[in-house]
Design a protein around this motif. Sequence first.
Motif, PDB file in Angstrom:
ATOM      1  N   ASN A 236     -25.646   0.735  16.169  1.00 13.97           N
ATOM      2  CA  ASN A 236     -24.954  -0.225  17.028  1.00 13.97           C
ATOM      3  C   ASN A 236     -24.509  -1.451  16.229  1.00 13.97           C
ATOM      4  O   ASN A 236     -23.404  -1.977  16.426  1.00 13.97           O
ATOM      5  N   ASP A 237     -25.364  -1.913  15.301  1.00 11.46           N
ATOM      6  CA  ASP A 237     -24.984  -3.043  14.459  1.00 11.46           C
ATOM      7  C   ASP A 237     -23.800  -2.696  13.561  1.00 11.46           C
ATOM      8  O   ASP A 237     -22.908  -3.534  13.329  1.00 11.46           O
ATOM      9  N   ILE A 238     -23.783  -1.450  13.072  1.00  6.73           N
ATOM     10  CA  ILE A 238     -22.660  -1.029  12.228  1.00  6.73           C
ATOM     11  C   ILE A 238     -21.369  -1.007  13.024  1.00  6.73           C
ATOM     12  O   ILE A 238     -20.298  -1.445  12.543  1.00  6.73           O
ATOM     13  N   ARG A 239     -21.394  -0.529  14.272  1.00  8.02           N
ATOM     14  CA  ARG A 239     -20.186  -0.494  15.100  1.00  8.02           C
ATOM     15  C   ARG A 239     -19.711  -1.907  15.432  1.00  8.02           C
ATOM     16  O   ARG A 239     -18.506  -2.172  15.472  1.00  8.02           O
ATOM     17  N   ARG A 240     -20.645  -2.819  15.681  1.00  6.84           N
ATOM     18  CA  ARG A 240     -20.257  -4.208  15.964  1.00  6.84           C
ATOM     19  C   ARG A 240     -19.590  -4.831  14.741  1.00  6.84           C
ATOM     20  O   ARG A 240     -18.569  -5.541  14.861  1.00  6.84           O
ATOM     21  N   LEU A 241     -20.163  -4.568  13.562  1.00  7.86           N
ATOM     22  CA  LEU A 241     -19.561  -5.098  12.334  1.00  7.86           C
ATOM     23  C   LEU A 241     -18.183  -4.483  12.082  1.00  7.86           C
ATOM     24  O   LEU A 241     -17.239  -5.185  11.662  1.00  7.86           O
ATOM     25  N   ALA A 242     -18.042  -3.185  12.353  1.00  6.73           N
ATOM     26  CA  ALA A 242     -16.739  -2.535  12.191  1.00  6.73           C
ATOM     27  C   ALA A 242     -15.716  -3.088  13.171  1.00  6.73           C
ATOM     28  O   ALA A 242     -14.512  -3.213  12.837  1.00  6.73           O
ATOM     29  N   SER A 243     -16.138  -3.434  14.370  1.00  4.26           N
ATOM     30  CA  SER A 243     -15.214  -4.004  15.348  1.00  4.26           C
ATOM     31  C   SER A 243     -14.656  -5.329  14.857  1.00  4.26           C
ATOM     32  O   SER A 243     -13.440  -5.588  14.951  1.00  4.26           O
ATOM     33  N   TRP A 244     -15.532  -6.185  14.316  1.00  2.00           N
ATOM     34  CA  TRP A 244     -15.035  -7.451  13.787  1.00  2.00           C
ATOM     35  C   TRP A 244     -14.182  -7.238  12.529  1.00  2.00           C
ATOM     36  O   TRP A 244     -13.243  -8.007  12.263  1.00  2.00           O
ATOM     37  N   GLY A 245     -14.498  -6.207  11.756  1.00  2.00           N
ATOM     38  CA  GLY A 245     -13.650  -5.906  10.597  1.00  2.00           C
ATOM     39  C   GLY A 245     -12.236  -5.498  11.022  1.00  2.00           C
ATOM     40  O   GLY A 245     -11.237  -5.920  10.407  1.00  2.00           O
ATOM     41  N   MET A 246     -12.131  -4.662  12.052  1.00  4.24           N
ATOM     42  CA  MET A 246     -10.808  -4.270  12.556  1.00  4.24           C
ATOM     43  C   MET A 246     -10.076  -5.456  13.150  1.00  4.24           C
ATOM     44  O   MET A 246      -8.839  -5.570  13.043  1.00  4.24           O
ATOM     45  N   THR A 247     -10.815  -6.386  13.785  1.00  2.00           N
ATOM     46  CA  THR A 247     -10.171  -7.584  14.314  1.00  2.00           C
ATOM     47  C   THR A 247      -9.598  -8.426  13.168  1.00  2.00           C
ATOM     48  O   THR A 247      -8.488  -8.992  13.282  1.00  2.00           O
ATOM     49  N   GLY A 248     -10.353  -8.499  12.038  1.00  2.00           N
ATOM     50  CA  GLY A 248      -9.845  -9.237  10.887  1.00  2.00           C
ATOM     51  C   GLY A 248      -8.615  -8.573  10.288  1.00  2.00           C
ATOM     52  O   GLY A 248      -7.652  -9.251   9.875  1.00  2.00           O
ATOM     53  N   CYS A 249      -8.618  -7.242  10.193  1.00  2.00           N
ATOM     54  CA  CYS A 249      -7.435  -6.528   9.686  1.00  2.00           C
ATOM     55  C   CYS A 249      -6.239  -6.730  10.598  1.00  2.00           C
ATOM     56  O   CYS A 249      -5.084  -6.841  10.146  1.00  2.00           O
ATOM     57  N   SER A 254      -0.875  -8.861  13.269  1.00  7.48           N
ATOM     58  CA  SER A 254      -0.367  -9.669  14.382  1.00  7.48           C
ATOM     59  C   SER A 254      -1.450 -10.671  14.743  1.00  7.48           C
ATOM     60  O   SER A 254      -2.494 -10.301  15.308  1.00  7.48           O
ATOM     61  N   ALA A 255      -1.223 -11.912  14.397  1.00  5.85           N
ATOM     62  CA  ALA A 255      -2.221 -12.952  14.659  1.00  5.85           C
ATOM     63  C   ALA A 255      -2.468 -13.169  16.147  1.00  5.85           C
ATOM     64  O   ALA A 255      -3.627 -13.328  16.564  1.00  5.85           O
ATOM     65  N   PRO A 256      -1.429 -13.191  17.009  1.00  6.23           N
ATOM     66  CA  PRO A 256      -1.709 -13.403  18.451  1.00  6.23           C
ATOM     67  C   PRO A 256      -2.581 -12.298  19.057  1.00  6.23           C
ATOM     68  O   PRO A 256      -3.507 -12.565  19.834  1.00  6.23           O
ATOM     69  N   ILE A 257      -2.288 -11.054  18.689  1.00  2.00           N
ATOM     70  CA  ILE A 257      -3.090  -9.946  19.224  1.00  2.00           C
ATOM     71  C   ILE A 257      -4.518 -10.021  18.692  1.00  2.00           C
ATOM     72  O   ILE A 257      -5.494  -9.767  19.410  1.00  2.00           O
ATOM     73  N   ALA A 258      -4.689 -10.388  17.440  1.00  2.00           N
ATOM     74  CA  ALA A 258      -6.025 -10.512  16.852  1.00  2.00           C
ATOM     75  C   ALA A 258      -6.830 -11.616  17.536  1.00  2.00           C
ATOM     76  O   ALA A 258      -8.036 -11.469  17.785  1.00  2.00           O
ATOM     77  N   ALA A 259      -6.176 -12.730  17.867  1.00  2.00           N
ATOM     78  CA  ALA A 259      -6.866 -13.823  18.553  1.00  2.00           C
ATOM     79  C   ALA A 259      -7.310 -13.396  19.949  1.00  2.00           C
ATOM     80  O   ALA A 259      -8.427 -13.715  20.404  1.00  2.00           O
ATOM     81  N   VAL A 264     -11.852 -11.406  23.522  1.00  2.00           N
ATOM     82  CA  VAL A 264     -12.481 -10.345  24.331  1.00  2.00           C
ATOM     83  C   VAL A 264     -13.827  -9.949  23.745  1.00  2.00           C
ATOM     84  O   VAL A 264     -14.811  -9.718  24.470  1.00  2.00           O
ATOM     85  N   ASN A 265     -13.911  -9.870  22.411  1.00  2.70           N
ATOM     86  CA  ASN A 265     -15.187  -9.507  21.782  1.00  2.70           C
ATOM     87  C   ASN A 265     -16.271 -10.552  22.041  1.00  2.70           C
ATOM     88  O   ASN A 265     -17.448 -10.222  22.214  1.00  2.70           O
ATOM     89  N   GLN A 277      -8.442   1.299  19.541  1.00  5.91           N
ATOM     90  CA  GLN A 277      -7.200   1.555  20.272  1.00  5.91           C
ATOM     91  C   GLN A 277      -6.179   0.439  20.049  1.00  5.91           C
ATOM     92  O   GLN A 277      -4.982   0.701  19.849  1.00  5.91           O
ATOM     93  N   VAL A 278      -6.663  -0.809  20.105  1.00  6.20           N
ATOM     94  CA  VAL A 278      -5.729  -1.934  19.916  1.00  6.20           C
ATOM     95  C   VAL A 278      -5.159  -1.926  18.502  1.00  6.20           C
ATOM     96  O   VAL A 278      -3.952  -2.149  18.294  1.00  6.20           O
ATOM     97  N   LEU A 279      -6.023  -1.653  17.510  1.00  2.46           N
ATOM     98  CA  LEU A 279      -5.542  -1.616  16.136  1.00  2.46           C
ATOM     99  C   LEU A 279      -4.538  -0.486  15.926  1.00  2.46           C
ATOM    100  O   LEU A 279      -3.490  -0.659  15.264  1.00  2.46           O
ATOM    101  N   SER A 280      -4.825   0.682  16.484  1.00  2.00           N
ATOM    102  CA  SER A 280      -3.908   1.823  16.329  1.00  2.00           C
ATOM    103  C   SER A 280      -2.576   1.549  17.004  1.00  2.00           C
ATOM    104  O   SER A 280      -1.483   1.822  16.428  1.00  2.00           O
ATOM    105  N   LEU A 281      -2.586   1.007  18.219  1.00  2.00           N
ATOM    106  CA  LEU A 281      -1.345   0.745  18.942  1.00  2.00           C
ATOM    107  C   LEU A 281      -0.525  -0.334  18.242  1.00  2.00           C
ATOM    108  O   LEU A 281       0.713  -0.202  18.088  1.00  2.00           O
ATOM    109  N   THR A 282      -1.194  -1.387  17.749  1.00  2.00           N
ATOM    110  CA  THR A 282      -0.457  -2.464  17.070  1.00  2.00           C
ATOM    111  C   THR A 282       0.152  -1.965  15.767  1.00  2.00           C
ATOM    112  O   THR A 282       1.314  -2.299  15.422  1.00  2.00           O
TER     113      THR A 282
END
Length: 303
Positions: A236-249, A254-259, A264-265, A277-282
């Motif tokens: 679970n900690d690894i998935r949380r860290l990966a989520s923030w990594g994808m948000t950084g990428c 797209s800075a507005p979508i990342a913000a 939401v996180n 999903q958000v990263l793939s669609l963007t």
Amino acid sequence: MAQTGRYHGGLVFLGNEEGVLDRFSRIVTATLEDYGHAVERQTLLSDCEARIISSQFHVKLSLETEAEEYPRVRRLDEAAGLNRRTQLAKTRPRNRLVISITPVSEFSEDRDVTELMLVVMLYRMVDLYASELIEWLDPNVKLTVEQFLGAFSNISPRRIRGRQQIVYNQGDRFASIDETAPGLATRYDTIIGQAAHHGEIGLIELTEQEALALAFRSDPRPNEVDGLSPEEQAQNDIRRLASWGMTGCLAFVSAPIAASLAAVNLIRGEDFRLNTQVLSLTAALVFMQSSGAMTNVLSFLPI
């Protein structure tokens, strides 16, 4: 009888059969067990003395043979052939049994129940041998069999319930749960002498020290405990860290979508699927925009 913690009973009977003291000891033992007192030891000290020990009572039995009255007169009557019926009666010796019941603790025993046990013992002994007198609670208080039976006419050995009947009262040893459950909390509060939280109902107000201790506690709060194993917690900690990594990428794309995704996180917690999903669609939209495919698609729309 004075309140000395000892109960006296006596029985004057005729006959001198072998093993009479053993029979009396068995009667005492059976009576004690009928009233729920397990007998630990039954000892015949001699032909004239026995002792029965239970968890709550010590019973001592003493057998005395009374001396024959006027032996010279009896011998003269026998020689002259007079008073034959009296002589036949004299051939059966008169014995005196003394029952001494001593409670182990005077404060834990019920006097009425102990006297009732003594009554039952004497009743059963009267049925066993031809008795003349009964001593009740005092050696000087002597009753005939008729007087004793009349005083305790509502009790007889056959009307005394056995131990199994006392313990198992038609199977209803305890009341049902539905009858005993209501009011248990109230009875507990009454026993301890105070109601929980002083009788207040609702949320509990914490003091400043309690609130500060709760804020700096190292253990998770009850609503934060998810019951995950150490391996699942690590994943679970690894998935949380990966989520923030994808948000950084996503911030480089797209800075507005990342913000928006970061907000939401923080509010709802890290959701690995949503971030993916958000990263793939963007990424797909940026690729279509850079390749001109987005322009071609928009040209077909009636805008």
